[in-house]
Scaffold this motif. Structure first.
Motif, PDB file in Angstrom:
ATOM      1  N   GLN A 185       0.982  -1.147  -0.110  1.00 51.90           N
ATOM      2  CA  GLN A 185      -0.075   0.066  -0.013  1.00 51.90           C
ATOM      3  C   GLN A 185       0.860   1.258  -0.079  1.00 51.90           C
ATOM      4  O   GLN A 185       0.572   2.250  -0.582  1.00 51.90           O
ATOM      5  CB  GLN A 185      -0.860  -0.136   1.295  1.00 51.90           C
ATOM      6  CG  GLN A 185      -1.931   0.978   1.182  1.00 51.90           C
ATOM      7  CD  GLN A 185      -3.162   0.690   0.277  1.00 51.90           C
ATOM      8  OE1 GLN A 185      -3.548  -0.518   0.043  1.00 51.90           O
ATOM      9  NE2 GLN A 185      -3.613   1.749  -0.668  1.00 51.90           N
ATOM     10  N   GLN A 189       0.634   3.994  -3.109  1.00 54.49           N
ATOM     11  CA  GLN A 189       0.138   5.357  -2.835  1.00 54.49           C
ATOM     12  C   GLN A 189       1.396   6.515  -3.358  1.00 54.49           C
ATOM     13  O   GLN A 189       1.102   7.198  -3.974  1.00 54.49           O
ATOM     14  CB  GLN A 189      -0.118   5.731  -1.342  1.00 54.49           C
ATOM     15  CG  GLN A 189      -1.623   5.190  -0.942  1.00 54.49           C
ATOM     16  CD  GLN A 189      -1.962   5.214   0.333  1.00 54.49           C
ATOM     17  OE1 GLN A 189      -1.055   5.374   1.204  1.00 54.49           O
ATOM     18  NE2 GLN A 189      -3.096   5.045   0.760  1.00 54.49           N
ATOM     19  N   GLU A 244       0.638   9.080  -6.522  1.00 54.34           N
ATOM     20  CA  GLU A 244       0.818  10.576  -6.096  1.00 54.34           C
ATOM     21  C   GLU A 244       2.044  11.237  -7.125  1.00 54.34           C
ATOM     22  O   GLU A 244       1.857  11.993  -7.799  1.00 54.34           O
ATOM     23  CB  GLU A 244       1.261  10.629  -4.725  1.00 54.34           C
ATOM     24  CG  GLU A 244       0.149  10.481  -3.752  1.00 54.34           C
ATOM     25  CD  GLU A 244       0.926  10.495  -2.371  1.00 54.34           C
ATOM     26  OE1 GLU A 244       0.264   9.792  -1.510  1.00 54.34           O
ATOM     27  OE2 GLU A 244       1.939  10.882  -1.925  1.00 54.34           O
TER      28      GLU A 244
END
Lengths: 268, 268
Positions: free
Chosen positions: A52, A56, A60
């Motif tokens: 995770q 992320q 981003e």
């Protein structure tokens, strides 16, 4: 995209170090372990959290990039193509070691562009050994460049292979693997495919063989192995798929040829 | 003798660190390798120099002590008794790893008094991991005390065993070893018996099994294993000899009992 590959590599390495620090902190606490369908296939909370973390960061920083990870945290689900730039990540390779030993496991990060391996990072977290490579720029263990590999004759080779495969009745490769293990000098088994393939690149093993690996197990390793002149294929000599699981043999080129032609390359 | 065992331990650890530094330096130069009678049994110049280093230090500092080492540099030759204080040393355990990998090898130092293990030191030189124990004072990995081991059921155990023994026709233990390997969760093989036995003490492995080891391979390990509640014996359950080679099974106590009674303890 304006970033160069060397900048992406720097970012990928920094994330990997950060993920490693998080894992070390988590190891100070008890681990929640859940069994997957196969009891030998353990997955931990840390495994998912680490994937995770990468997912992320990548979404981003590089919203146009694709993501493939062992734990399947990506919203897109299964990867259908290798178009554009794809990150292929095993957050903790060697999960059984992670649970039993709290040692001998690795973060594996491969970055591919239009199907070509550009960046490979295998980070043995507890040993602080980072094996890394960028296409065309050589491979490294921490700050030391790895030398192009030198061949050893098959009977002097030390290979990574899991001894379990020599005795499992269901394993169709049992007999050729037994013959190979008898003929080489010795075998090793560290319980992390990524670390064992990194060891082939670093000349600590002459070959690593597995009856089943998935793309996230070898995506990073392929980039590193390529930089030192090692080769990888399925047991029948085919190029490894980045979308499907299968057999894997990685080795120095001459040894690879012999292992395939004399032992593993038969039709099953 | 006026020195206490804690002082002898400090001295032994300092020598081991110094020997490790010398080995690291030597690894920067090419290694002279000579084959012993068995081509798999390699011995290097560094191996002999390291044993010589310990032998001279011990003779200077503790002239009354006896010495037993793998390379046989002691003038006295073969050890005939365990009277008094005896240093039992493997200067480089995992010689094949040393030559092939320049990694995953250990210095093993055991100090016995009237046949009782007083000090055990296993130093994984390249990983900077020193496993050490003094009788009655607990076992340590570097500065961290190792916890008393917890049992795992046999089918969840990860054991150290060389897969080669599963396929060698001459190996009389082949069938019971195959049965055991099928029944446990997984096996590992690191190529250094001393490191693998230290891993049992550190709970990275549940058991380590070898069809043939010598006193210098396990002298240090027995002291460390004892401090965390692990046991060791021959395959038939007999106490290990410090004067002769033989089979070895080390494990957590309940697992040790099951491995012997269900698999390895038959008469051969």
């Amino acid at each position: 995209m304006s970033l160069h590959w060397n900048e992406i590599e720097k970012i990928a390495k920094a994330w990997t170090i950060e993920a490693g620090e998080n894992i070390k902190k988590a190891l100070e606490n008890p681990i929640e372990v859940k069994a997957k369908s196969n009891p030998d296939d353990l997955v931990t909370q840390v495994d998912k959290e680490t994937e995770q973390f990468f997912y992320q960061k990548i979404k981003e920083t590089f919203p146009g990039h694709q993501f493939l990870g062992e734990e399947g945290v990506a919203e897109e689900g299964k990867l259908n193509s290798l178009d554009g730039t794809v990150w292929i990540i095993d957050p903790i390779d060697g999960t059984m070691n992670f649970v039993h030993q709290r040692y001998n496991f690795a973060i594996s990060v491969g970055v591919y562009h239009e199907g070509v391996g550009m960046i490979g990072i295998i980070y043995d977290v507890m040993s602080n050994e980072m094996f890394h490579a960028r296409k065309g720029e050589g491979a490294f263990l921490n700050d030391d460049e790895l030398l192009p590999v030198k061949e050893r004759p098959l009977h002097e080779a030390v290979i990574g292979v899991n001894g379990r495969w020599l005795v499992e009745e269901r394993n169709v490769y049992q007999n050729p693997l037994r013959a190979l293990v008898r003929d080489v000098r010795s075998i090793r088994s560290y319980g992390s495919a990524a670390i064992e393939m990194a060891y082939v690149a670093a000349d600590r093993l002459d070959s690593y063989i597995s009856v089943k690996l998935s793309p996230w197990d070898y995506a990073a390793a392929l980039v590193i192995l390529n930089e030192v002149g090692c080769v990888a294929s399925s047991f029948s000599g085919e190029t490894l798929s980045l979308l499907e699981s299968g057999t894997v043999v990685t080795a120095k080129p001459q040894l690879h040829k012999e292992v395939i032609s004399l032992y593993l390359g038969e039709e099953f």
